[in-house]
Structures are given as C-alpha cells and as structure tokens.
Design a protein around this motif. Structure first.
Motif, short mmCIF file in Angstrom:
data_model
loop_
_atom_site.label_atom_id
_atom_site.label_comp_id
_atom_site.label_asym_id
_atom_site.label_seq_id
_atom_site.Cartn_x
_atom_site.Cartn_y
_atom_site.Cartn_z
N UNK A 109 0.94 -1.12 0.09
CA UNK A 109 0.01 0.04 -0.07
C UNK A 109 1.06 1.30 0.18
N UNK A 110 2.22 1.24 0.62
CA UNK A 110 3.01 2.40 0.79
C UNK A 110 4.57 1.81 0.45
N UNK A 111 5.06 2.65 -0.10
CA UNK A 111 6.51 2.34 -0.34
C UNK A 111 7.46 3.03 0.59
N UNK A 112 7.09 3.72 1.58
CA UNK A 112 7.89 4.33 2.68
C UNK A 112 7.31 4.49 3.92
N UNK A 113 8.28 4.30 4.91
CA UNK A 113 7.96 4.50 6.37
C UNK A 113 9.08 5.47 6.90
N UNK A 155 12.67 4.46 2.27
CA UNK A 155 11.62 4.41 0.98
C UNK A 155 12.31 3.08 0.43
N UNK A 156 11.37 2.45 -0.51
CA UNK A 156 11.72 1.39 -1.60
C UNK A 156 11.64 2.04 -3.02
N UNK A 157 12.30 1.33 -3.82
CA UNK A 157 12.40 1.58 -5.31
C UNK A 157 12.49 0.30 -6.18
N UNK A 158 12.00 0.55 -7.25
CA UNK A 158 12.48 -0.79 -8.08
C UNK A 158 11.61 -2.17 -7.43
N UNK A 159 12.36 -3.21 -7.71
CA UNK A 159 11.45 -4.45 -7.46
C UNK A 159 11.39 -4.47 -6.05
N UNK A 217 5.92 10.94 -4.08
CA UNK A 217 6.41 9.85 -4.82
C UNK A 217 5.51 8.75 -5.16
N UNK A 218 4.94 8.47 -4.08
CA UNK A 218 3.96 7.24 -4.20
C UNK A 218 2.73 7.60 -5.00
N UNK A 219 2.25 8.64 -4.84
CA UNK A 219 1.10 9.43 -5.36
C UNK A 219 1.17 9.52 -7.05
N UNK A 220 2.54 10.26 -7.47
CA UNK A 220 2.94 10.16 -8.77
C UNK A 220 3.05 8.84 -9.43
N UNK A 221 3.62 7.87 -8.87
CA UNK A 221 4.15 6.61 -9.26
C UNK A 221 3.13 5.49 -9.43
N UNK A 222 2.05 5.60 -8.37
CA UNK A 222 1.09 4.51 -8.27
C UNK A 222 0.35 4.02 -9.24
#
Length: 378
Positions: free
Chosen positions: A277-281, A285-289, A329-334
C-alpha cells in the motif's frame, strides 16, 4: 548536503544514485556482491524510461548497446519448430520499435560508470539493521560498521532486506504468479547467429539467444509450479529443482541442463510481484523491485526501476522533508505501477492459451507511457 544510503547496485539503485547526485545529495550505495553483478537476461527500456535515460545523458550509449537479433522461432517441447518470424522477438518486441533491448549487465555497467566517481560504494557488505530517529536513520552493516544517514532507500530486489527491516516479513507483500525462472550464461554450443529460440512444452519452457558477438548463449528456463520451499542462497539446491522440473522437455534441454551445472552466473527465483500500500515509512523508502516488482512476465521491471528512481529523486529535490517527498513519490508513481503490473497477468493468461502470445501492443503502449516525468506547477 543530505546523505542517502541506497541498498543494492542494480538498475534502480545505480540510477537513483546518479539522479540524487545530480540534485546535490550525497549517495552511498551498499552492495552484497564484490562488484556490480555480471550476467542476467536481456532487459527492455521502453516508453517513459527512454526519456529517463535521455535526461541522464545516457540514451545514445544505451542504444549502441542494444541487442541485434534478426528474429526468432518457436519450438514445441520435443524441439520441433512451429513457426518463425523476422518481425519481432518475444523478449524484446517488434524489431522496428524505438524501445531498447540490451543485456542487464550492460545497462548496470553504464549506470555505474556514470556515477562511480561521484558516489560512495560499499561492495561486499550489506545492511543488517536500521533504527529511525527524528533527524536520521542509524544503520548497521554486516561488516560491523555503524553510520547515520538522512534517508535509506531499498533498491535491493524482490527479497529486499530494507523492506524486511522497515516493513516486516515478505510473506504479506509477495504474490506468487505460478511459475519459477532461471537465467544463466553458457557457451554458444548451438551456433546461433543473432537468432532467438523459444520452446514451450507441458508446464515448462525456455528461451535462448546469443550474446557477445554470438560467442555466448543466454538461457532462460522456467516451469509452472506452486510456491516452493527452498533456500535462496543454496544454488545447488536451486539447480536440482530446475533440472527435475525441466526433465520432461526434449530438444536442447539435456544440453542446457548440463551447461547449467558449470555456469558462473546462475540465478533462480519465483515469478512474483511485490504489492504494498505504501513504499515508504518515515525516512526509509523502496524503489524498483523492492517496492513494486512487476515480475519478468510484465517485461517492464527495468522501466519501472528507472521511472521510479527518477520520480523519487525528483520529489526529494523538490522537498527534502520525507513526510512530504515520499507521499508525493507514491502518488505520482502508483498508477504507472498498477498499469505495468497488470501486464504480467495479461501476458500469463494469453500465453497459457497460445504459446508465444502475450499482452497486446495496445496494452503495452498504454502501460509504458502512463507517466509524466514533469510535475505541473502547483
């Protein structure tokens, strides 16, 4: 200067390091391997990801590195040719496309050269612990070193250590897609000349194509299966699993399995997607695979890695506060991630009905361009 620890020296991690350095950050890349990893299959850079390379000044060189296959043939499980074409390959798409297919190791080497003098690299080490504080992230490494960074980014693949440390066990986010895949390099014992071969039998198949002036053979072997219990670090166990599942196939399979046993760069894993649901805490943050692996079935993993690195770096450039940058970042890429992950499902369903079929050109065209790299004025 803000400091960023990036775990993983693959496409996502190296691209992020280059982009962050361009924006005035101080990136450090930690990689378990002793150097940028060699080997791997041919990967694709498509759509908006081509613009990412262009903005990094690397597109022309990447184009010079592209594969030069003349076409492909499809075989059945006994090795009989069913059809052939000089218009496309299943791995790279239409041969007259502006998209690029190149070897993974060539792209990572290109990215590494572009940033190796401007970023710190910690090869032969890995992240083992992190403790978030209001002003930074205290990290611990396998070597015993302890350091503090402003941000930590996991670019460490499907089985991300950063994701496990910050988000918990992978069982909740890893979604198995019903098959396993192996990739390795061997001598071109078939004498293929810029030609790709696919074979598909009952529950298993392979793809073969030459590289390095037709001196090497890159082999991708796969089989359908429920999730398997195996050690991700035990290569010999993985080779035994692959051999057992591939054994019913004939044709070139026996020679391939023989070559597999001595290959220097064998890789094996499940076809799976990462869904979070999210790529950051906090400041992680997480990126890619690591954050949104679409699986090789989508053909878009590399493009997602490049696009994700670009958007993450761009948002940190716009605002250094992770509480602002990471949600943006999440909003743009999701939406881009969702559309490209959906390609894997479409590919799997169509290939099951007719080997050699995949997602439609229309679906791929929409997915690969479903992102703008520019943010409208707010």
């Amino acid at each position: 200067m803000k400091t960023v620890l990036i775990s993983g020296a693959g496409v996502a991690g190296l691209a992020l390091a280059r982009l962050l350095r361009t924006h005035g950050f101080a990136p450090t890349v930690v990689e378990r391997a002793p150097a940028v990893r060699p080997g791997g299959h041919a990967i694709d850079v498509r759509g908006v990801a081509l613009e990412v390379l262009a903005r990094m000044g690397l597109l022309d060189e990447a184009r010079r590195m592209r594969t030069r296959l003349r076409g492909m043939s499809m075989h059945d499980g006994d090795g009989n040719e069913l059809w052939r074409t000089t218009e496309m390959t299943l791995s790279g798409g239409r041969l007259d496309s502006d998209d690029i297919e190149l070897l993974r190791e060539d792209l990572t080497a290109l990215l590494h050269r572009s940033v190796r003098e401007d970023a710190e690299f910690l090869f032969g080490d890995s992240l083992t612990g992190l403790d978030q504080e209001p002003a930074g992230v205290r990290t611990t490494f396998a070597s015993g070193a302890r350091r503090t960074f402003d941000y930590v980014v996991g670019a460490d693949g499907l089985h991300s250590a950063v994701r496990r440390l910050a988000f918990g066990p992978e069982a909740g986010c890893l979604h198995h897609l019903g098959s396993h895949l192996a990739v390795f390099t061997t001598d071109n014992f078939l004498g293929l000349q810029d030609w790709q071969i696919w074979a598909q039998g009952e529950g298993a198949g392979y793809c073969l194509y030459p590289a390095r002036g037709n001196t090497q053979l890159r082999a991708t072997l796969g089989f359908t299966s429920r999730p398997l219990d195996y050690d991700h670090r035990d290569v010999e166990q993985q080779k035994a699993l692959l051999a057992a599942h591939m054994a019913p196939l004939k044709g070139h399979t026996p020679k391939l399995l023989e070559a597999m046993r001595t290959s220097p760069d064998f890789f094996f894993d499940a076809m799976a997607q990462v869904r979070l649901d999210h790529w950051a805490r906090g400041r992680v943050a997480l990126v890619g695979d690591a954050g949104y692996c679409p699986s090789p079935l989508s053909g878009q993993g590399t493009s997602l890695a490049l696009a994700g690195a670009y958007v993450l770096a761009d948002e940190l450039r716009r605002c250094a506060d992770p509480a602002v940058a990471f949600p943006r970042y999440e909003q743009r890429l999701a939406p881009f991630v969702a559309r490209n992950q959906a390609l894997a499902t479409e590919n799997r369903e169509l290939a099951a009905e007719e080997p050699g079929q995949g997602a439609s050109e229309e679906s791929l065209e929409r997915a690969k361009n479903a992102l703008s790299l520019d943010v409208l004025a707010e």
